[in-house]
Scaffold this motif. Sequence first.
Motif, PDB file in Angstrom:
ATOM      1  N   GLN A  48      10.229   4.657   8.288  1.00  8.93           N
ATOM      2  CA  GLN A  48      10.284   3.209   8.258  1.00  8.93           C
ATOM      3  C   GLN A  48       8.957   2.635   8.739  1.00  8.93           C
ATOM      4  OE1 GLN A  48      13.575   2.459  10.932  1.00  8.93           O
ATOM      5  NE2 GLN A  48      12.219   2.083  12.657  1.00  8.93           N
ATOM      6  N   VAL A  49       8.645   1.427   8.300  1.00 10.54           N
ATOM      7  CA  VAL A  49       7.448   0.716   8.738  1.00 10.54           C
ATOM      8  C   VAL A  49       7.857  -0.703   9.111  1.00 10.54           C
ATOM      9  CG1 VAL A  49       5.816   2.073   7.370  1.00 10.54           C
ATOM     10  CG2 VAL A  49       6.909   0.070   6.349  1.00 10.54           C
ATOM     11  N   THR A  50       7.062  -1.300   9.987  1.00  8.58           N
ATOM     12  CA  THR A  50       7.365  -2.655  10.446  1.00  8.58           C
ATOM     13  C   THR A  50       6.263  -3.610  10.027  1.00  8.58           C
ATOM     14  OG1 THR A  50       8.611  -1.831  12.341  1.00  8.58           O
ATOM     15  CG2 THR A  50       7.829  -4.107  12.453  1.00  8.58           C
ATOM     16  N   ILE A  51       6.666  -4.703   9.403  1.00 13.91           N
ATOM     17  CA  ILE A  51       5.763  -5.800   9.072  1.00 13.91           C
ATOM     18  C   ILE A  51       6.172  -6.976   9.949  1.00 13.91           C
ATOM     19  CG2 ILE A  51       4.947  -7.346   7.241  1.00 13.91           C
ATOM     20  CD1 ILE A  51       5.730  -5.169   5.233  1.00 13.91           C
ATOM     21  N   PRO A  52       5.312  -7.403  10.869  1.00  8.96           N
ATOM     22  CA  PRO A  52       5.720  -8.430  11.842  1.00  8.96           C
ATOM     23  C   PRO A  52       6.383  -9.660  11.217  1.00  8.96           C
ATOM     24  CG  PRO A  52       3.571  -7.551  12.410  1.00  8.96           C
ATOM     25  CD  PRO A  52       3.937  -6.956  11.092  1.00  8.96           C
ATOM     26  N   GLU A  53       5.869 -10.119  10.087  1.00  6.03           N
ATOM     27  CA  GLU A  53       6.400 -11.336   9.476  1.00  6.03           C
ATOM     28  C   GLU A  53       7.713 -11.104   8.731  1.00  6.03           C
ATOM     29  OE1 GLU A  53       1.900 -11.469   9.663  1.00  6.03           O
ATOM     30  OE2 GLU A  53       3.436 -10.043   9.009  1.00  6.03           O
ATOM     31  N   LEU A  54       8.002  -9.845   8.378  1.00  2.00           N
ATOM     32  CA  LEU A  54       9.191  -9.558   7.565  1.00  2.00           C
ATOM     33  C   LEU A  54      10.204  -8.679   8.273  1.00  2.00           C
ATOM     34  CD1 LEU A  54       7.523  -8.852   4.079  1.00  2.00           C
ATOM     35  CD2 LEU A  54       8.571 -10.994   4.875  1.00  2.00           C
ATOM     36  N   GLY A  55       9.777  -7.961   9.301  1.00  2.00           N
ATOM     37  CA  GLY A  55      10.682  -7.068  10.009  1.00  2.00           C
ATOM     38  C   GLY A  55      10.485  -5.611   9.592  1.00  2.00           C
ATOM     39  N   THR A  56      11.470  -4.790   9.891  1.00  2.00           N
ATOM     40  CA  THR A  56      11.390  -3.354   9.629  1.00  2.00           C
ATOM     41  C   THR A  56      11.937  -3.028   8.242  1.00  2.00           C
ATOM     42  OG1 THR A  56      11.617  -2.834  11.976  1.00  2.00           O
ATOM     43  CG2 THR A  56      12.148  -1.082  10.419  1.00  2.00           C
ATOM     44  N   ILE A  57      11.189  -2.205   7.532  1.00  2.00           N
ATOM     45  CA  ILE A  57      11.614  -1.760   6.205  1.00  2.00           C
ATOM     46  C   ILE A  57      11.835  -0.249   6.275  1.00  2.00           C
ATOM     47  CG2 ILE A  57      10.941  -1.515   3.778  1.00  2.00           C
ATOM     48  CD1 ILE A  57       9.258  -4.066   4.148  1.00  2.00           C
ATOM     49  N   ARG A  70       0.849  -1.183   0.000  1.00  2.00           N
ATOM     50  CA  ARG A  70       0.000   0.000   0.000  1.00  2.00           C
ATOM     51  C   ARG A  70       0.898   1.252   0.000  1.00  2.00           C
ATOM     52  NH1 ARG A  70      -4.046  -2.215  -2.319  1.00  2.00           N
ATOM     53  NH2 ARG A  70      -5.261  -3.689  -1.054  1.00  2.00           N
ATOM     54  N   PRO A  71       0.316   2.450  -0.125  1.00  2.00           N
ATOM     55  CA  PRO A  71       1.126   3.653  -0.375  1.00  2.00           C
ATOM     56  C   PRO A  71       2.302   3.891   0.564  1.00  2.00           C
ATOM     57  CG  PRO A  71      -1.163   4.150  -0.784  1.00  2.00           C
ATOM     58  CD  PRO A  71      -1.129   2.752  -0.251  1.00  2.00           C
ATOM     59  N   LEU A  72       2.129   3.740   1.870  1.00  2.00           N
ATOM     60  CA  LEU A  72       3.242   4.046   2.776  1.00  2.00           C
ATOM     61  C   LEU A  72       4.420   3.106   2.572  1.00  2.00           C
ATOM     62  CD1 LEU A  72       1.580   5.032   6.175  1.00  2.00           C
ATOM     63  CD2 LEU A  72       2.625   6.501   4.458  1.00  2.00           C
ATOM     64  N   LEU A  73       4.140   1.832   2.341  1.00  2.00           N
ATOM     65  CA  LEU A  73       5.229   0.886   2.088  1.00  2.00           C
ATOM     66  C   LEU A  73       5.868   1.166   0.729  1.00  2.00           C
ATOM     67  CD1 LEU A  73       6.949  -1.509   2.821  1.00  2.00           C
ATOM     68  CD2 LEU A  73       5.115  -3.029   2.037  1.00  2.00           C
ATOM     69  N   GLN A  74       5.063   1.475  -0.280  1.00  2.00           N
ATOM     70  CA  GLN A  74       5.603   1.807  -1.594  1.00  2.00           C
ATOM     71  C   GLN A  74       6.565   2.989  -1.506  1.00  2.00           C
ATOM     72  OE1 GLN A  74       2.335   2.531  -4.256  1.00  2.00           O
ATOM     73  NE2 GLN A  74       1.389   0.548  -3.868  1.00  2.00           N
ATOM     74  N   ALA A  75       6.217   3.971  -0.650  1.00  2.00           N
ATOM     75  CA  ALA A  75       7.047   5.172  -0.534  1.00  2.00           C
ATOM     76  C   ALA A  75       8.387   4.884   0.142  1.00  2.00           C
ATOM     77  CB  ALA A  75       6.295   6.250   0.247  1.00  2.00           C
ATOM     78  N   MET A  76       8.479   3.768   0.877  1.00  2.00           N
ATOM     79  CA  MET A  76       9.732   3.402   1.543  1.00  2.00           C
ATOM     80  C   MET A  76      10.673   2.636   0.614  1.00  2.00           C
ATOM     81  SD  MET A  76       9.223   4.734   4.499  1.00  2.00           S
ATOM     82  CE  MET A  76       7.787   5.384   5.388  1.00  2.00           C
ATOM     83  N   ARG A  77      10.174   2.211  -0.518  1.00  2.00           N
ATOM     84  CA  ARG A  77      10.992   1.429  -1.447  1.00  2.00           C
ATOM     85  C   ARG A  77      11.849   2.346  -2.309  1.00  2.00           C
ATOM     86  NH1 ARG A  77      10.782  -3.754   0.485  1.00  2.00           N
ATOM     87  NH2 ARG A  77       8.729  -4.712   0.251  1.00  2.00           N
ATOM     88  N   PRO A  78      13.040   1.884  -2.714  1.00  2.00           N
ATOM     89  CA  PRO A  78      13.850   2.671  -3.654  1.00  2.00           C
ATOM     90  C   PRO A  78      13.144   2.804  -4.997  1.00  2.00           C
ATOM     91  CG  PRO A  78      14.808   0.481  -3.302  1.00  2.00           C
ATOM     92  CD  PRO A  78      13.697   0.620  -2.306  1.00  2.00           C
ATOM     93  N   GLN A  79      13.248   3.967  -5.611  1.00  2.00           N
ATOM     94  CA  GLN A  79      12.550   4.260  -6.860  1.00  2.00           C
ATOM     95  C   GLN A  79      13.540   4.720  -7.922  1.00  2.00           C
ATOM     96  OE1 GLN A  79       9.123   3.923  -7.015  1.00  2.00           O
ATOM     97  NE2 GLN A  79       8.909   3.447  -4.834  1.00  2.00           N
ATOM     98  N   ASP A  80      13.235   4.408  -9.163  1.00  2.00           N
ATOM     99  CA  ASP A  80      14.006   4.963 -10.269  1.00  2.00           C
ATOM    100  C   ASP A  80      13.792   6.476 -10.313  1.00  2.00           C
ATOM    101  OD1 ASP A  80      14.826   2.433 -10.979  1.00  2.00           O
ATOM    102  OD2 ASP A  80      13.212   2.129 -12.438  1.00  2.00           O
TER     103      ASP A  80
END
Length: 302
Positions: free
Chosen positions: A158-167, A118-128
């Motif tokens: 940063q956001v935290t996904i319990p199953e994956l950890g902190t991104i 969703r948007p907040l996680l997308q915004a934490m990802r590296p972008q071209d």
Amino acid sequence: MRTATSIEDLQHQLAEQNYVCSRALATVGFLSLKLGRPLFLEGEAGTGKTEIAKAIAAALGRRLIRLQCYEGLDASSAVYEWNFAEQMVAIRTAEAAGGADRDALKNELFTEDYLIERPLLQAMRPQDGGAPVLLIDEIDRTDEPFEAFLLEALSDFQVTIPELGTIKAPEPPIVILTSNRTREVHDALKRRCLYHWVDYPGFEREVEILQARAPEAAEALSREVVAFVQRLRTEDLFKKPGVAETIDWAKCLLALDVLTLSPEVIADTLGAVLKYQDDIQRLQGSEAKRILDEAKASLEPA
């Protein structure tokens, strides 16, 4: 990677995207980019708050990620969801194949293959092309628990996904929050941001905006439209028309080949500028003519 080197440069870049920006707004926008601080824009609906996020993204060549806020929005809906349908298919497939190891299957199901960003996680990802522009639109529609979550997310990016950890974002996104002030947003969130009140533009600036967005309109018609809309905003209306309605109305008039405003034209097209029946009803009969006469009188040279 394109950036703004000065206030004037940002104004020029926004003008290239047909966004006419006051120096005050360009200043706070430039500081937001320079300092890496979120920008909080508050004001009446239709004054261009959402549009500046779109214009900045286009001007800087960045991806625009929009989180449209609404009542009941929670952290999970804003950050991520698991693709339950695909997970169920994987479970059924494993069962049909003879029953996979439960722990192995569980670990396989909660991977990024089944993650819906969703948007907040997308915004934490590296972008071209560099960090994206994250538009958090109409934050005043949410509640205080979501504000508290957002405060934490924007503090550390940063956001935290319990199953994956902190991104964590490798590069903080350019964050723009908007509010129509249907309720007060908590001070703690505002303190994280640079603040600007986006007001209705003055007459000449609104004409400039209209000519940028509807350049095919004759200058005389543009000035009449803006003068009429600005007079409307002084009336006791349930919802005053914003700049967006000024532009929509001008485009409707152009589609009808209208060269000048008249009470008849106004009556036929009022639904483009007013969105509530009570407001439209107020302008029936002589009221529209009175406001039009006052608008045209304001355009006459002194």
